[in-house]
Design an enzyme around this catalytic site. Structure first.
Site, PDB file in Angstrom:
ATOM      1  N   ARG A 151      51.624  93.783   1.648  1.00 29.24           N
ATOM      2  CA  ARG A 151      50.941  94.757   0.568  1.00 29.24           C
ATOM      3  C   ARG A 151      49.273  94.806   1.351  1.00 29.24           C
ATOM      4  NH1 ARG A 151      48.962  96.096  -5.368  1.00 29.24           N
ATOM      5  NH2 ARG A 151      48.242  97.670  -5.087  1.00 29.24           N
ATOM      6  N   HIS A 152      49.041  95.994   1.621  1.00 29.07           N
ATOM      7  CA  HIS A 152      47.689  96.530   1.839  1.00 29.07           C
ATOM      8  C   HIS A 152      46.769  96.033   0.547  1.00 29.07           C
ATOM      9  CE1 HIS A 152      47.957  99.095  -1.860  1.00 29.07           C
ATOM     10  NE2 HIS A 152      48.381  99.589  -1.305  1.00 29.07           N
ATOM     11  N   GLY A 153      45.754  95.580   0.726  1.00 24.63           N
ATOM     12  CA  GLY A 153      44.749  95.206   0.544  1.00 24.63           C
ATOM     13  C   GLY A 153      43.677  96.023  -1.080  1.00 24.63           C
ATOM     14  N   ALA A 164      46.898  93.098  -1.471  1.00 29.77           N
ATOM     15  CA  ALA A 164      47.732  91.923  -0.783  1.00 29.77           C
ATOM     16  C   ALA A 164      48.289  90.716  -0.560  1.00 29.77           C
ATOM     17  CB  ALA A 164      46.146  90.957   0.032  1.00 29.77           C
TER      18      ALA A 164
END
Length: 635
Positions: free
Chosen positions: A115-117, A477
């Site tokens: 996943r994105h931060g 993340a």
């Protein structure tokens, strides 16, 4: 003698004074230390570590270790708990001798999904936060003085950068990659970057693309030839938002989207029921803390906004003495369960469709591993038995580029087939998506699954000891990494290790953490074989359009698209020719008919003056009237 006694007394006084100063200094230091712990108010019966680990999907990234929250165990298989680390400094790898691979096993391929931060609030959240305080403004004189900051509060998140990755989010992925590099130096160090050996994909959203960049920078730092620091640029591939079935299946599966909006198949009521049970008490407590008992009660929406404001203040600025100061420990736990119920029923085990739509992603991972194994079948005597459940079909043809396409490209750019003498290099597959990517995928693997479903009326014991916690499953993340090992013998063959947030987990159905690859594939074979993207996701679609190779990997979609293209390529020219012919015939006869009508009128009006009689024939000829380009017959 008196002088000596006097001197001794003076020394004792000085010593006592110094002791008091030291005591005051120590007390001051202790007080300052307490203040540095976030200026927690008296009602905040928790510390910052607790708070930063219970913010559901707004939780900063955890470093998973064996020491931490006893209520945050994973799927029950690892037996490890978690502790938090939000430091921007590089952290040590959480290695353990019991988690080391068998001595004869060599890491040969990695597929990493993250996943994105940490990010800014999205625009919708910012707008809600702006409206949050409007209902309390008229009570400025009655509010307890400690909360006067509310009336000067303005949302500190600019709308023009809504949803963007923040610096902490960049560091989260940078540090993860550094720990991965430290853990497996023999795998990464010999492998110079090229797009054929590193397949890096993200959704077409800036925060996922920048997360991919930060991770890649950490992994490849100093290995390139650009600039004085040896920067290594990388290629990050994305698919259009409406076609990405690998990382955005939650938005491209029409059946799922329709059920979320209009359907009754997906249960949306459990969170509402829970909120109706606990929010009235939270509302009373917040009102009392503000000094507004019997004067003002926050609504359910305002309560939700206060929790969200608290979560963003912690995750972005590490501030705990504003909106979080209105919340007790039990308030936070109740809100966390509210969010878990929503994610459980809309994205996870609440219904099969929530996680079955992640099947193309799992199939693409296994297909990529199979291609690698088959192209390197000299490396292990068991490799000849390795084949994908769909013969290595590559789901990357629809949506984000998949591992199958990456690995095959490395040796097949010219379209030729591989031979056993030319091994494909080790391949790293790096993918970056969203919480809606991670939660369904983890659920598809069977991780963090409770024996009983979660409901609003679940027992206190079940709620407190549940495995499914989004604060653990999908913080910023969060990641799932799959490591393929070649163990070099017929007995061991290939093994796969699955890690969640850098901690090895035992996948249900596997005998051990280093799971036999064939055993791992057999666990999911039926689900992959039976899943057809077209028939499952397209509303009012049947299987006829997706027969053949549509085993959850998007090839049925691709095949259907190709058939449609062939059909249109034939149908459109034929339609044009037939339509043009019919139109021409119609125009001709219409023209003839009009001319006949006009001639009859002229004949009636002028007799035979317009006609010329032929002495050799009984027929008549006439001078045709010139066509007017403005005639209604010409459009």
């Amino acid at each position: 003698m008196m002088v000596k006694i006097k001197n001794i007394i003076i020394l004792f006084c000085i010593f006592g004074l110094l002791s008091n100063v030291s005591s005051l200094s120590s007390s001051s230091s202790s007080s300052q230390s307490s203040d540095n712990n976030g200026n927690l108010s008296p009602i905040q019966d928790y510390d910052l570590e607790f708070l930063s680990k219970h913010l559901t999907t707004k939780t900063p990234y955890w470093i998973l270790t064996k020491n931490g929250d006893s209520n945050s165990q994973g799927d029950g298989s690892s037996g490890n708990s978690n502790s938090n680390s939000n430091s921007n400094s590089n952290s040590n790898s959480n290695s353990d001798s019991s988690n080391e691979p068998p001595e004869q096993c060599k890491l040969i391929s990695i597929d990493f999904i993250a996943r994105h931060g940490s990010r800014m609030p999205v625009l919708n959240s910012i707008e809600k936060l702006k409206e949050m305080t409007t209902s309390i403004l008229e009570y400025k004189e009655q509010v307890n003085q400690g909360f006067n900051w509310i009336f000067n509060y303005s949302v500190p998140y600019p709308s023009d950068i809504a949803g963007n990755l923040i610096l902490q989010g960049q560091y989260e992925h940078y540090n993860i990659s550094k720990r991965l590099l430290k853990k497996y130096p023999l795998f990464f160090e010999p492998m110079k970057y090229k797009p054929q050996s590193y397949s890096i994909t993200s959704t077409a959203i800036s925060r996922t693309g920048i997360s991919a960049s930060a991770f890649s920078y950490g992994l490849l730092q100093g290995t390139g030839s650009l600039g004085v620091d040896g920067f290594q640029p990388v290629f990050i591939e994305t698919a259009s938002l409406d076609q990405d079935i690998l990382l955005r299946f939650f938005a491209t599966c029409n059946q799922y989207v329709d059920q979320l909006k209009n359907g009754t198949l997906i249960n949306k009521d459990e969170q509402t029921k829970w909120n109706q049970m606990v929010f009235p008490n939270i509302s009373n407590e917040i009102s009392e803390r503000l000094g507004l008992s019997d004067i003002w009660l926050p609504t359910s929406n305002v309560i939700s906004d206060i929790f969200e404001a608290c979560a963003y203040e912690i995750s972005i600025n590490n501030i705990s003495d504003h909106w979080c100061s209105l919340l007790s420990k039990q308030n936070i736990l109740d809100w966390e369960y509210s969010q878990d119920l929503s994610n459980y029923w809309l994205k996870s085990y609440g219904h099969e469709i929530n996680y079955q739509i992640a099947t193309p992603l799992l199939n693409d991972i296994l297909s990529g591993f199979d291609i690698y194994i088959n192209n390197n079948n000299n490396g292990s005597s068991s490799s000849s038995s390795s084949s994908s459940s769909n013969n290595g079909d590559n789901s990357g043809s629809n949506g984000s580029s998949g591992s199958g396409s990456s690995t095959s490209t490395s040796s097949n750019d010219n379209g030729s087939t591989n031979n056993n003498d030319n091994k494909v290099e080790p391949t790293s597959i790096l993918r970056f998506g969203h919480a809606e990517t991670i939660i369904p995928f983890i659920s598809l693997l069977g991780l963090y699954k409770d024996e009983q479903k979660l409901f609003a009326n679940s027992s206190t014991e079940q709620i407190e000891n549940r495995k499914f916690r989004t604060s653990v499953v999908s913080p910023y993340a969060s990641n799932i990494a799959m490591f393929l090992f070649d163990c070099g013998s017929a007995a061991d063959g290939f093994k796969i290790l699955v890690q969640h947030n850098e901690l090895p987990v035992l996948v249900p159905g596997c005998d051990e953490i280093y799971c036999d690859y064939q055993q791992f594939k057999s666990i999911f074979k039926q689900g992959i074989d039976n899943f057809k993207w077209n028939s499952y996701c397209n509303i009012n679609d049947d299987d006829s359009g997706s027969s053949g190779g549509d085993s959850g990997n998007g090839n049925g979609n691709d095949s259907h698209s190709k058939k449609s293209s062939y059909f249109l390529a034939i149908f459109i020219p034929i339609t044009f020719l037939v339509g043009g012919t019919i139109g021409g015939i119609f125009t001709y006869f219409s023209y003839e008919k009009i001319m006949q009508v006009k001639n009859r009128k002229k004949l009636t009006q002028y007799g035979n003056d317009e006609f010329i009689s032929s002495p050799k024939s009984k027929s008549f000829s006439f001078k045709p009237t010139k066509f007017d380009s403005r005639s209604p017959l010409i459009q």
